[in-house]
Scaffold this motif. Structure first.
Motif, PDB file in Angstrom:
ATOM      1  N   ASP A  26      13.559 -25.262  -6.523  1.00 35.12           N
ATOM      2  CA  ASP A  26      12.300 -25.924  -6.171  1.00 35.12           C
ATOM      3  C   ASP A  26      12.282 -26.463  -4.744  1.00 35.12           C
ATOM      4  O   ASP A  26      11.306 -26.283  -4.024  1.00 35.12           O
ATOM      5  N   CYS A  27      13.360 -27.146  -4.333  1.00 36.32           N
ATOM      6  CA  CYS A  27      13.317 -27.782  -3.009  1.00 36.32           C
ATOM      7  C   CYS A  27      14.374 -27.265  -2.034  1.00 36.32           C
ATOM      8  O   CYS A  27      14.447 -27.739  -0.908  1.00 36.32           O
ATOM      9  N   ALA A  28      15.224 -26.326  -2.483  1.00 36.41           N
ATOM     10  CA  ALA A  28      16.245 -25.674  -1.655  1.00 36.41           C
ATOM     11  C   ALA A  28      17.434 -26.563  -1.293  1.00 36.41           C
ATOM     12  O   ALA A  28      18.239 -26.196  -0.443  1.00 36.41           O
ATOM     13  N   THR A  30      21.117 -28.026  -1.493  1.00 34.15           N
ATOM     14  CA  THR A  30      22.388 -27.464  -1.915  1.00 34.15           C
ATOM     15  C   THR A  30      23.309 -28.600  -2.308  1.00 34.15           C
ATOM     16  O   THR A  30      23.343 -29.629  -1.631  1.00 34.15           O
ATOM     17  N   VAL A  31      24.069 -28.403  -3.405  1.00 36.95           N
ATOM     18  CA  VAL A  31      24.955 -29.459  -3.895  1.00 36.95           C
ATOM     19  C   VAL A  31      26.346 -28.895  -4.176  1.00 36.95           C
ATOM     20  O   VAL A  31      26.509 -27.718  -4.468  1.00 36.95           O
ATOM     21  N   PHE A  32      27.322 -29.774  -4.054  1.00 35.48           N
ATOM     22  CA  PHE A  32      28.686 -29.487  -4.485  1.00 35.48           C
ATOM     23  C   PHE A  32      29.261 -30.780  -5.006  1.00 35.48           C
ATOM     24  O   PHE A  32      29.176 -31.801  -4.334  1.00 35.48           O
ATOM     25  N   PRO A  33      29.828 -30.729  -6.204  1.00 33.42           N
ATOM     26  CA  PRO A  33      29.900 -29.589  -7.111  1.00 33.42           C
ATOM     27  C   PRO A  33      28.559 -29.330  -7.790  1.00 33.42           C
ATOM     28  O   PRO A  33      27.618 -30.113  -7.657  1.00 33.42           O
ATOM     29  N   LEU A  34      28.512 -28.239  -8.549  1.00 35.14           N
ATOM     30  CA  LEU A  34      27.313 -27.867  -9.298  1.00 35.14           C
ATOM     31  C   LEU A  34      26.934 -28.983 -10.268  1.00 35.14           C
ATOM     32  O   LEU A  34      27.798 -29.599 -10.879  1.00 35.14           O
ATOM     33  N   GLN A  35      25.654 -29.257 -10.380  1.00 42.09           N
ATOM     34  CA  GLN A  35      25.157 -30.248 -11.335  1.00 42.09           C
ATOM     35  C   GLN A  35      23.831 -29.772 -11.900  1.00 42.09           C
ATOM     36  O   GLN A  35      23.204 -28.883 -11.338  1.00 42.09           O
ATOM     37  N   GLU A  36      23.435 -30.341 -13.023  1.00 39.90           N
ATOM     38  CA  GLU A  36      22.222 -29.885 -13.716  1.00 39.90           C
ATOM     39  C   GLU A  36      20.943 -30.259 -12.987  1.00 39.90           C
ATOM     40  O   GLU A  36      20.025 -29.455 -12.899  1.00 39.90           O
ATOM     41  N   LEU A  37      20.859 -31.492 -12.502  1.00 39.80           N
ATOM     42  CA  LEU A  37      19.639 -31.960 -11.841  1.00 39.80           C
ATOM     43  C   LEU A  37      19.818 -32.003 -10.339  1.00 39.80           C
ATOM     44  O   LEU A  37      20.874 -32.375  -9.831  1.00 39.80           O
ATOM     45  N   PRO A  39      19.710 -33.516  -6.792  1.00 45.22           N
ATOM     46  CA  PRO A  39      19.751 -34.895  -6.306  1.00 45.22           C
ATOM     47  C   PRO A  39      18.575 -35.240  -5.379  1.00 45.22           C
ATOM     48  O   PRO A  39      18.271 -36.395  -5.179  1.00 45.22           O
ATOM     49  N   ARG A  40      17.898 -34.218  -4.846  1.00 43.64           N
ATOM     50  CA  ARG A  40      16.769 -34.469  -3.957  1.00 43.64           C
ATOM     51  C   ARG A  40      15.464 -34.621  -4.732  1.00 43.64           C
ATOM     52  O   ARG A  40      14.726 -35.582  -4.535  1.00 43.64           O
ATOM     53  N   CYS A  41      15.167 -33.679  -5.641  1.00 43.23           N
ATOM     54  CA  CYS A  41      13.866 -33.699  -6.334  1.00 43.23           C
ATOM     55  C   CYS A  41      13.973 -34.022  -7.820  1.00 43.23           C
ATOM     56  O   CYS A  41      12.953 -34.121  -8.496  1.00 43.23           O
ATOM     57  N   SER A  42      15.194 -34.151  -8.325  1.00 41.07           N
ATOM     58  CA  SER A  42      15.472 -34.510  -9.732  1.00 41.07           C
ATOM     59  C   SER A  42      15.045 -33.464 -10.745  1.00 41.07           C
ATOM     60  O   SER A  42      15.018 -33.735 -11.939  1.00 41.07           O
ATOM     61  N   LYS A  43      14.718 -32.271 -10.300  1.00 43.14           N
ATOM     62  CA  LYS A  43      14.296 -31.221 -11.231  1.00 43.14           C
ATOM     63  C   LYS A  43      15.512 -30.441 -11.743  1.00 43.14           C
ATOM     64  O   LYS A  43      16.508 -30.295 -11.036  1.00 43.14           O
ATOM     65  N   PRO A  44      15.417 -29.897 -12.947  1.00 45.80           N
ATOM     66  CA  PRO A  44      16.525 -29.112 -13.507  1.00 45.80           C
ATOM     67  C   PRO A  44      16.475 -27.658 -13.041  1.00 45.80           C
ATOM     68  O   PRO A  44      16.519 -26.729 -13.843  1.00 45.80           O
ATOM     69  N   ALA A  45      16.384 -27.460 -11.743  1.00 46.51           N
ATOM     70  CA  ALA A  45      16.216 -26.114 -11.197  1.00 46.51           C
ATOM     71  C   ALA A  45      17.406 -25.686 -10.339  1.00 46.51           C
ATOM     72  O   ALA A  45      17.276 -24.827  -9.475  1.00 46.51           O
TER      73      ALA A  45
END
Length: 143
Positions: A26-28, A30-37, A39-45
């Motif tokens: 949704d908002c592009a 990038t996170v490490f490590p992988l997570q479900e939600l 951290p920027r837009c709180s969506k499960p995408a």
């Protein structure tokens, strides 16, 4: 048999293993490590991606004392050797904090090319070696 400290953070034991992160559809972000939600837009995408194996050193310090719990290394106050910790820019994707194979600040420079590797962290209760990811400086021929 060796094992990675957290099996879901990388593709280890592949020979040229990579760290596993996530990219939000949704908002592009990038996170490490992988997570479900995200951290920027709180969506499960957040979708699983592998991260680049090489990058550049952005900042660093030396861990000069034995970390406290829940540190999983098996060093003692007598056997502890200071280690480098760095912030590494992996391509144009993300910055990741991790151990460095070099602990001498005089041998580290801003923008230094580094590559992902695995290093010994400790031994688990079953007697198996536990590894963690780290970044090692590359010589000018390797970068």
């Amino acid at each position: 048999m060796p094992r990675m400290i957290a099996p879901d953070i990388s593709t280890w034991p592949e020979e040229d293993y990579q760290l596993v992160g996530g990219a939000c559809a949704d908002c592009a972000a990038t996170v490490f490590p992988l997570q479900e939600l995200c951290p920027r837009c709180s969506k499960p995408a957040v979708e699983r991606i592998t991260l680049p194996r090489t990058g550049t050193l952005v900042a660093w310090t030396t861990q000069g004392f034995l970390p406290g719990a829940p540190y999983l290394g098996d060093e003692t106050q007598q056997t502890f050797v200071p280690f480098g910790v760095g912030l590494v820019q992996l391509g144009d994707v993300i910055r990741v904090e991790g151990r460095l194979t070099e602990n001498d600040p005089k041998k580290l420079t801003f923008g230094m090319p580094v590559a992902l590797t695995a290093v010994h962290l400790g031994t688990d209760t079953a007697g198996d070696e536990v590894l963690t990811f780290a970044f090692e400086p590359l010589s000018s021929k390797e970068s």
